[in-house]
Design an enzyme around this catalytic site. Sequence first.
Site, mmCIF file in Angstrom:
data_model
loop_
_atom_site.group_PDB
_atom_site.id
_atom_site.type_symbol
_atom_site.label_atom_id
_atom_site.label_comp_id
_atom_site.label_asym_id
_atom_site.label_seq_id
_atom_site.Cartn_x
_atom_site.Cartn_y
_atom_site.Cartn_z
ATOM 1 N N GLU A 20 9.201 1.665 11.247
ATOM 2 C CA GLU A 20 10.289 2.644 11.018
ATOM 3 C C GLU A 20 9.642 4.020 11.011
ATOM 4 O O GLU A 20 8.943 4.366 10.059
ATOM 5 C CB GLU A 20 10.990 2.373 9.689
ATOM 6 C CG GLU A 20 11.949 1.205 9.775
ATOM 7 C CD GLU A 20 12.761 1.007 8.518
ATOM 8 O OE1 GLU A 20 13.375 -0.059 8.405
ATOM 9 O OE2 GLU A 20 12.773 1.899 7.660
ATOM 10 N N LYS A 65 0.882 -1.177 0.000
ATOM 11 C CA LYS A 65 0.000 0.000 0.000
ATOM 12 C C LYS A 65 0.914 1.219 0.000
ATOM 13 O O LYS A 65 1.414 1.634 1.038
ATOM 14 C CB LYS A 65 -0.881 -0.016 1.264
ATOM 15 C CG LYS A 65 -2.231 0.654 1.120
ATOM 16 C CD LYS A 65 -2.194 2.123 0.772
ATOM 17 C CE LYS A 65 -1.904 3.011 1.963
ATOM 18 N NZ LYS A 65 -1.651 4.421 1.570
ATOM 19 N N GLU A 103 9.022 16.964 14.773
ATOM 20 C CA GLU A 103 9.599 16.610 13.477
ATOM 21 C C GLU A 103 8.963 17.482 12.400
ATOM 22 O O GLU A 103 7.776 17.355 12.113
ATOM 23 C CB GLU A 103 9.337 15.120 13.162
ATOM 24 C CG GLU A 103 10.055 14.669 11.910
ATOM 25 C CD GLU A 103 9.693 13.255 11.468
ATOM 26 O OE1 GLU A 103 8.502 12.901 11.515
ATOM 27 O OE2 GLU A 103 10.606 12.517 11.054
ATOM 28 N N CYS A 157 13.953 10.693 7.069
ATOM 29 C CA CYS A 157 13.804 10.360 8.487
ATOM 30 C C CYS A 157 15.126 10.473 9.233
ATOM 31 O O CYS A 157 15.166 10.745 10.418
ATOM 32 C CB CYS A 157 13.251 8.955 8.616
ATOM 33 S SG CYS A 157 14.230 7.756 7.704
HETATM 34 P P1 NAD Z 1 2.320 8.693 7.305
HETATM 35 O O1 NAD Z 1 2.447 7.962 8.579
HETATM 36 O O2 NAD Z 1 1.336 9.791 7.215
HETATM 37 O O3 NAD Z 1 1.942 7.697 6.118
HETATM 38 C C1 NAD Z 1 2.730 6.570 5.815
HETATM 39 C C2 NAD Z 1 1.857 5.508 5.170
HETATM 40 O O4 NAD Z 1 0.924 5.049 6.147
HETATM 41 C C3 NAD Z 1 1.022 5.992 3.983
HETATM 42 O O5 NAD Z 1 0.997 4.971 3.004
HETATM 43 C C4 NAD Z 1 -0.355 6.188 4.590
HETATM 44 O O6 NAD Z 1 -1.410 6.058 3.670
HETATM 45 C C5 NAD Z 1 -0.385 5.050 5.596
HETATM 46 N N1 NAD Z 1 -1.338 5.207 6.700
HETATM 47 C C6 NAD Z 1 -1.794 6.352 7.262
HETATM 48 N N2 NAD Z 1 -2.684 6.062 8.235
HETATM 49 C C7 NAD Z 1 -2.777 4.707 8.293
HETATM 50 C C8 NAD Z 1 -3.537 3.796 9.081
HETATM 51 N N3 NAD Z 1 -4.401 4.216 10.014
HETATM 52 N N4 NAD Z 1 -3.371 2.473 8.868
HETATM 53 C C9 NAD Z 1 -2.520 2.020 7.941
HETATM 54 N N5 NAD Z 1 -1.798 2.824 7.146
HETATM 55 C C10 NAD Z 1 -1.922 4.170 7.321
HETATM 56 O O7 NAD Z 1 3.789 9.196 6.931
HETATM 57 P P2 NAD Z 1 4.222 10.157 5.726
HETATM 58 O O8 NAD Z 1 3.801 11.537 6.074
HETATM 59 O O9 NAD Z 1 3.783 9.543 4.442
HETATM 60 O O10 NAD Z 1 5.831 10.009 5.781
HETATM 61 C C11 NAD Z 1 6.671 10.807 6.542
HETATM 62 C C12 NAD Z 1 7.026 10.123 7.857
HETATM 63 O O11 NAD Z 1 7.701 8.893 7.616
HETATM 64 C C13 NAD Z 1 7.961 10.939 8.714
HETATM 65 O O12 NAD Z 1 7.534 10.908 10.045
HETATM 66 C C14 NAD Z 1 9.288 10.214 8.574
HETATM 67 O O13 NAD Z 1 10.198 10.413 9.630
HETATM 68 C C15 NAD Z 1 8.848 8.800 8.469
HETATM 69 N N6 NAD Z 1 9.903 7.961 7.878
HETATM 70 C C16 NAD Z 1 10.619 7.104 8.694
HETATM 71 C C17 NAD Z 1 11.648 6.330 8.166
HETATM 72 C C18 NAD Z 1 12.477 5.416 9.038
HETATM 73 O O14 NAD Z 1 13.199 4.604 8.485
HETATM 74 N N7 NAD Z 1 12.403 5.502 10.349
HETATM 75 C C19 NAD Z 1 11.938 6.417 6.805
HETATM 76 C C20 NAD Z 1 11.201 7.294 6.019
HETATM 77 C C21 NAD Z 1 10.173 8.056 6.564
#
Ligand code: NAD
Length: 503
Positions: free
Chosen positions: A265, A190, A396, A299
């Site tokens: 992550e 997804k 963040e 991240c």
């Molecule tokens: P997000 O959490 O908003 O979304 C990530 C994914 O989760 C999307 O595909 C979204 O549709 C899905 N999602 C949202 N709500 C959900 C739910 N209730 N159930 C299941 N899936 C759901 O994150 P974002 O804004 O897309 O990405 C940025 C974030 O990702 C930042 O916080 C960043 O630090 C983090 N990130 C972490 C790493 C790591 O390795 N630690 C790497 C890259 C990004």
Amino acid sequence: MTAFDTNLEKLETLLARFRTDGIPNRIAGGDVAGSGGVFQTRSPVDKSLICDVARGTAADIDAAANAASEAFVTWRDMPALERKRILIRVAEGIEARAEEIALCECWDTGQTIKFMSKAALRGAENFRYFADQVVQARDGQSLQSPTLMNITSRVPIGPVGVITPWNTPFMLSTWKIAPALAAGCTVVHKPAEASPLTARLLVEIAEEAGLPAGVLNTVNGFGDDAGRALCEHPKIKAIAFVGESSTGSLITKQGADTLKRNHLELGGKNPVIVFDDADLERALDAVIFMIFSINGERCTSSSRLFVQDTIREEFEARLVARVEAIKVGHPLDPATEIGPLVSEEHFAKVTSYFDIARTDGATIAAGGEVVGSEGYFIRPTVFTNATNEMRVAREEIFGPVLTSIPFSTEEEALAMANDTDYGLTGYLWTNDLTRALRFTDKLEAGMIWVNSENVRHLPTPFGGVKSSGIGRDGGDFSFDFYMEQKHVGFATGQHKITKLGAL
Ligand code: NAD
């Protein structure tokens, strides 16, 4: 014709197919319309419509989970060398279409071609690396006891869900999907709703490389709909998630009824600590690279700079001069260093911190302004005169925004670096070896680099502590997540079995 013009021309050709066909879901090797209709994806460069995207719902997730479940035994039982060959062909397919992937990623997310051409190739490297582990992934141990020959082996956990964010989405998807496939799992992916283009390219490349139908399925849609359904589906045995910390909590809750195994992550507010005995030239390069590359939407970015007060004035002055010279522009111009932020929502979030910083008493030493109104562009920003208590040091922001905080002693730097909810990465600049050993021992982070920016070595563990996540990727650590340990004990003789009911 400049390289920029050529990129624009190539992009036009690539987008034509998406404009005509949109992006359907891919389930069991076939294109399927979303049962929730479509949503639109727009480019952050000029806010223009890219294409319609299938809006997947629980029904589509159910179809994809069933497809992954049906394909599981065939994929699991395929001879390891055959699976390895397919994964290598996926890597070759990515390499062959790396330019297409990079151009689409830039247009969809606002990332620059300068960084995305490397990210596409890193996706191929992920497949190559895990392809090389396929054969030994199942290996275990032989643990002799006085009466038993105990052997262990690893078996794939089953169909898994992979939920990815919009930052460097292609590379991150391969980072999860490649080890899952290498382990023998099947996948329902997804992708983030803000960046659907390259997830479609990945599933196409994988199928062209010979991946059997149903082994990798892609369902587009929103988190609280398709994402939630994936977490709740009983046939999905584990969720590999990359995204925000608050979403990570939801993933855990949603998976509770089906006892899902989760790998999370999550976010970061990573410190970079610069002592006055460091190589300040290299430290400056690394500080700038780790927050202003990839639009600061990474991240592992070092968003909190702790600089020793003895060098603070000069270091900050040089930092600001360099940041002011960073080139913001069209992501397909090879000279551009920072492109637009990914979406209107994210642009509103990041720019809101300009006022938050001012209200809390920080100084905007560089940037703090938007660029034009055509897309979601901002100038790279540095906040000085900040404290670790301010919101710009605690939350963040996830953009090209750096908060600089002075310190005087090692103890003070360590206390402030650790005073955060997050614990993904840390970066330390000092030429005092003993201090580096002491400091890294106490710094609360999953990954620390000393006198270096983030340089990934794929066998090393990748992941965070505290609110930055649970679990590790990389090398054999990935297989710990996608596989189950299995133990079988063989009696080696006639050991005594306690008799019950046999007086
Ligand atoms: P997000 O959490 O908003 O979304 C990530 C994914 O989760 C999307 O595909 C979204 O549709 C899905 N999602 C949202 N709500 C959900 C739910 N209730 N159930 C299941 N899936 C759901 O994150 P974002 O804004 O897309 O990405 C940025 C974030 O990702 C930042 O916080 C960043 O630090 C983090 N990130 C972490 C790493 C790591 O390795 N630690 C790497 C890259 C990004």
